[in-house]
Design a protein around this motif. Sequence first.
Motif, PDB file in Angstrom:
ATOM      1  N   VAL A 130       1.369  35.471 -37.264  1.00 52.90           N
ATOM      2  CA  VAL A 130       2.244  36.262 -36.401  1.00 52.90           C
ATOM      3  C   VAL A 130       1.681  36.269 -34.988  1.00 52.90           C
ATOM      4  CG1 VAL A 130       3.237  38.534 -35.939  1.00 52.90           C
ATOM      5  CG2 VAL A 130       3.006  37.747 -38.299  1.00 52.90           C
ATOM      6  N   LEU A 131       2.507  35.868 -34.012  1.00 53.07           N
ATOM      7  CA  LEU A 131       2.131  35.912 -32.597  1.00 53.07           C
ATOM      8  C   LEU A 131       3.221  36.672 -31.847  1.00 53.07           C
ATOM      9  CD1 LEU A 131       0.419  35.191 -30.159  1.00 53.07           C
ATOM     10  CD2 LEU A 131       1.547  32.961 -30.080  1.00 53.07           C
ATOM     11  N   ASN A 132       2.865  37.860 -31.360  1.00 58.45           N
ATOM     12  CA  ASN A 132       3.814  38.730 -30.691  1.00 58.45           C
ATOM     13  C   ASN A 132       3.363  38.972 -29.257  1.00 58.45           C
ATOM     14  OD1 ASN A 132       5.244  40.972 -29.657  1.00 58.45           O
ATOM     15  ND2 ASN A 132       5.585  41.809 -31.695  1.00 58.45           N
ATOM     16  N   LEU A 133       4.108  38.384 -28.307  1.00 59.10           N
ATOM     17  CA  LEU A 133       3.836  38.559 -26.883  1.00 59.10           C
ATOM     18  C   LEU A 133       5.094  39.052 -26.179  1.00 59.10           C
ATOM     19  CD1 LEU A 133       1.835  35.253 -26.206  1.00 59.10           C
ATOM     20  CD2 LEU A 133       0.936  37.490 -26.872  1.00 59.10           C
ATOM     21  N   ILE A 134       5.798  40.003 -26.789  1.00 51.21           N
ATOM     22  CA  ILE A 134       7.081  40.484 -26.271  1.00 51.21           C
ATOM     23  C   ILE A 134       6.886  41.272 -24.981  1.00 51.21           C
ATOM     24  CG2 ILE A 134       9.015  42.047 -26.718  1.00 51.21           C
ATOM     25  CD1 ILE A 134       8.814  41.416 -29.628  1.00 51.21           C
ATOM     26  N   GLY A 135       7.704  40.969 -23.970  1.00 47.78           N
ATOM     27  CA  GLY A 135       7.859  41.819 -22.806  1.00 47.78           C
ATOM     28  C   GLY A 135       6.592  42.120 -22.056  1.00 47.78           C
ATOM     29  N   ILE A 136       5.799  41.097 -21.731  1.00 49.78           N
ATOM     30  CA  ILE A 136       4.539  41.383 -21.037  1.00 49.78           C
ATOM     31  C   ILE A 136       4.430  40.644 -19.709  1.00 49.78           C
ATOM     32  CG2 ILE A 136       3.321  41.952 -23.151  1.00 49.78           C
ATOM     33  CD1 ILE A 136       2.133  39.249 -23.271  1.00 49.78           C
ATOM     34  N   GLY A 137       5.558  40.150 -19.195  1.00 58.25           N
ATOM     35  CA  GLY A 137       5.577  39.581 -17.855  1.00 58.25           C
ATOM     36  C   GLY A 137       4.964  38.215 -17.726  1.00 58.25           C
TER      37      GLY A 137
END
Length: 858
Positions: A130-137
Motif C-alpha cells: 500500500v502506497l498512499n500519497l493523497i493530497g500532499i502537493g
Amino acid sequence: MTPPPTPLPSSASDRDVLAVLFYATDGPNWQNSRNWLRDVPLSRWHGVTTDTAGRVTGLSLPSNNLMGPIPREIGRLTNLTDLDLSWNRLTGTIPAELGHLADLVLLRLGHNPFEGEIPPELGNLASLEVLNLIGIGLTGSIPAELGQLTNLQELYLISNRLTGPIPKALGDMASLRQLYLGNNKLSGSIPASLGRPVDLTHLELDFNLLSGPIPAELGNLVRLETLNLSGNRLTGSIPTALANLSALTTLYLGSNYLSGRIPAALGELSNLRSLSLAMNRLTGSIPSTLGSLPHLESLALSTNRLTGGIPGELGQLANLTDLALSHNQLSGPIPPELTPPNLRNLYLSHNPLSSAIPVELGHLRNLRDLRISQAQLTGGIPPELGQLTNLEVLNLRSNYLTGPIPLELGELGSLESLGLAGNDLTGCLPASLAAVPERDIGPPNFPLCEESASADIVDPTDASGRTDGVAAGDGACTGDFAAPQREANPGLVRDWQVLFAICKAQTSTSELNWSADRGPSSWEGVRVGGSPPRVVGVSVGWKGLAGSIPAELGELERLTRLFLSGNRLTGTIPPELGRLPQLHELSLSSNELTGPIPAALGELGNLRELYLRGNQLTGSIPAELGSLSHLAVLYLDRNRLSGAIPAELGQLANLWQLVLYGNQLSSTIPPELGQARSLTWLNLRHNQLSGPIPPELGQLTNLEGLALDHNELSGSIPEALGQLRHLEKLSLSHNQLSGSIPAELDQLPVLQVLDLAVNELTGPIPEELGRLVNLESLRLSDNRLTGTIPAALGLLTNLSHLELANNQLTGDIPPELANLKNLESAYLGGNQLTGCIPAAWKQVPENDFEAVGLPFCE
C-alpha cells in the motif's frame, strides 16, 4: 523553539532514530506522545510496535499534529513494515532514504503539506503493498520506477499536482488492485498496459489532462468495479470492449470529448449502479438495452448530441434514483412508463420533446427534483403532479404549456423552487405557492386563488351515536358532531374531541369550515386510518387559523402528519408535540410563532421532516435534534435563532436537506457536519457565522447545493470542496474569505453557479475554471484578484452571468470571450483592463461597459 536533531552515529539504535523523529516533528506538541523518550520498552510508546527482538516494525501516528520535516534518519528503521504519518502537518520533501526500508509493506503519508517530487527510490520497496500519497502537493512526474513494485496492491496519488504522462510501467504491477491518480495534471494518453493487472478493481484517472482514445485493452480488466475517466480530454468512441467488465458497478466517462454512439452492449453490465457519460459529444439514440441494468441507480447522459426518443425501457429500472438527459436533441413523447418507483431527480430540459407531460409522472412519489424547461412541452400541467409531496424543485419554464395552474400544486408543501415562466398559463396561483422561496411565474401576474384540497377520507366507523353532548360555540364550527360510541372506539372519540376543540377555538374569519354535522372523519384535511381507526393525519395549512397551537394535539398518539403551515398561529410550540411517537412530518412554517424550539421535539423518534421556517422563533437550536435518526429534512430558516449550530446535527445520517438561513446563528461551522454524508443541500446563508470553512464539508459527496454567503467567514476556500462532484451551486459571497481561488474547483463537473463575490480573495483567476462547462453564473466581483482574465473562460458557452468588477485585473479582454453567446449580464468595471470589448457583447442587456471605458472590437 524545538532544538534541531543531533546527527546520529552509524551505530544508532531504533530508540535514537525515534528520538530524532520526535524532535524534528515538534514532539512536545503532539496530540498524543504517551511514553515517548521515557525509559520504557518501545512497544509502550504511543503508535510504536516492535518484534520479539525489540526492533521497531510499526510506526502509526496519523492525525497526531506532527509538524516539520520527516528526518532522513527514519531510513535506519530497517525492520519497519508499517509507516503511517498521514493527516499531520509534515513539510519539506519525502526523504529518498525511505527507499532503504526493504521490509516496508504499508506507507501512508497522505494529507500533509509536503512539496517536491515522488522519490524514485520508492521503487526499491519490493515488499510494499500500500502506497498512499493523497493530497500532499507533490509535483513533477510519476516515477517509472514505481512499476517495479510487483507486490503493490493499492496506489493512491490523488489530488496532487503531478504532471507528465502515466508511465507504461505501472501496467507491470501484477498485484495491483486499486489505482487512484485523479485530480492531478497528468497528460498524454492512457497507456494500454493498464489493461494488464488482472486483479485491478478500481481505476480512477479522473480530472487530469489526459487525451487520446480510451484503450480497448481496459476491457480485459474483468474484476474491475470502478472505472472513472471523467474530466479529461479523451476523444474517440466508447470501446465496446468495456462491456466485458462484468463486475463493473461504476462507469464515469463524463466531461470529455468522446464521440460516436453509446454502445448497446453496455446493457450487459448487469452489476452497474452508476453510469455517467454526460458532457461529451455523443450522437445517435439512447440504447433501449440500458433498461436491462437491474441495479442501476444513476444514469447521466446530459449535454451530448443524442437524438431519437426516450426509451420507455428506462422505466424498468426499479432502483433508479437519478436520470439526467438534459441538453440533447431528444424528441417525441415522454414515455408514460417512465416511472421508476425510487426516482428522486428527473432532468429532461433543453430537448425538443414537443409533447405533453404524462399524467403518470404523478406516480413518482419519491421525486424531489423535476426539470423539463425549454423542451417545447404542450398541453396543460397535469393536476396529478400535486401528488408529488416530496417535490422540492419544479421547473417547467419556457415551454408551450396552456390552461390554468392546477390547484393541486398547492399540496406541494416541500417545494423550494418553482419555475413556470415562459408559458401561456391562465387563471390564478394557488395561495400556498406564494410562500415558495424561489419563484419564477412570469407574466401575467397571477392573482392568488383559494386552494381546495380534496379530503379523500372514509369514515370506517359506526357513526350512529353522538359524543357526550359536545356542541360548537360561536367559532368556525357549529352544532354537534357525529362520532362512534365511546365503547366502540374510545381512542377515536378522544381524537375527535381534540380536533373539535381546535375548531371551536377559531374565529369566524377562519377558512377552516369544518362541518360539525358531518363529523371530523369527513373534515377537510383530517385523515383517519389504521385498525382500530384513529386520526393519523391533520393537514390544514393556509386556512387563516389564529391563536396558539393547542397542547392537546400531543394526545393524537397515532398522528403521522401534522401540517399547520401558512396560518396566523401565535405563541410557542407546545413541548407536548414531542409525545407523538408515530409522527413523520411536523410542519409549522409561515406562522407567527415565538419562543424557543422545544428540546422535546428530539424525542420524535420516527420524524422524517421538520419544517419550522418563517416564524419568529428565538433561542438556540436544541442539540437534542441530533437524536432524530430518521430525519431527512430540517428547515429552520427565517427565524431569529441564535447561538451555535449544534455539532450533534452531524449525527443525522439520513439528513439530506439542512436549511438554517436567515437567522442570527454565530460561532463557527461545526466540522461534524461533514459526517452527515446524505446531505444534498446545506444552506447556512445570512447568519453571523465566523471562522474558517471546515474542509470536512468536502466529505459531503452527495451535496448539490452549498450556500454559506452573507456571513463573517474567514480563512481560505478549502481545496477539499473540489471533491463535491455533484455540486450545482456554490455560494460563498459576502464573507471575509482570503487567499487564492482553488484551482481544484475545476473538479466540479456539474457546477452551474459559482459565487465568490465580495470577499478578500487574491491572486489570479484560475484558468482551470474554463473546464466548468455547465457554469451559468460566475461572480467574482469585489475581491482583490490580480492578473489577466483567462482566455479559457471563453469555453463557458452556457454562461449567462459574468461578474468580475472591482478587482485589480489587468491586460486585454481575451477575444475568446466573444464565444459567450448566452450572456445576459457582464460586469468588468473597476479594473485596469485594456484593449476592446468583444463586439458580440453589444447585445448583452445588463452591463457596465461605460465604466470599463473601452471601445467595442471591430
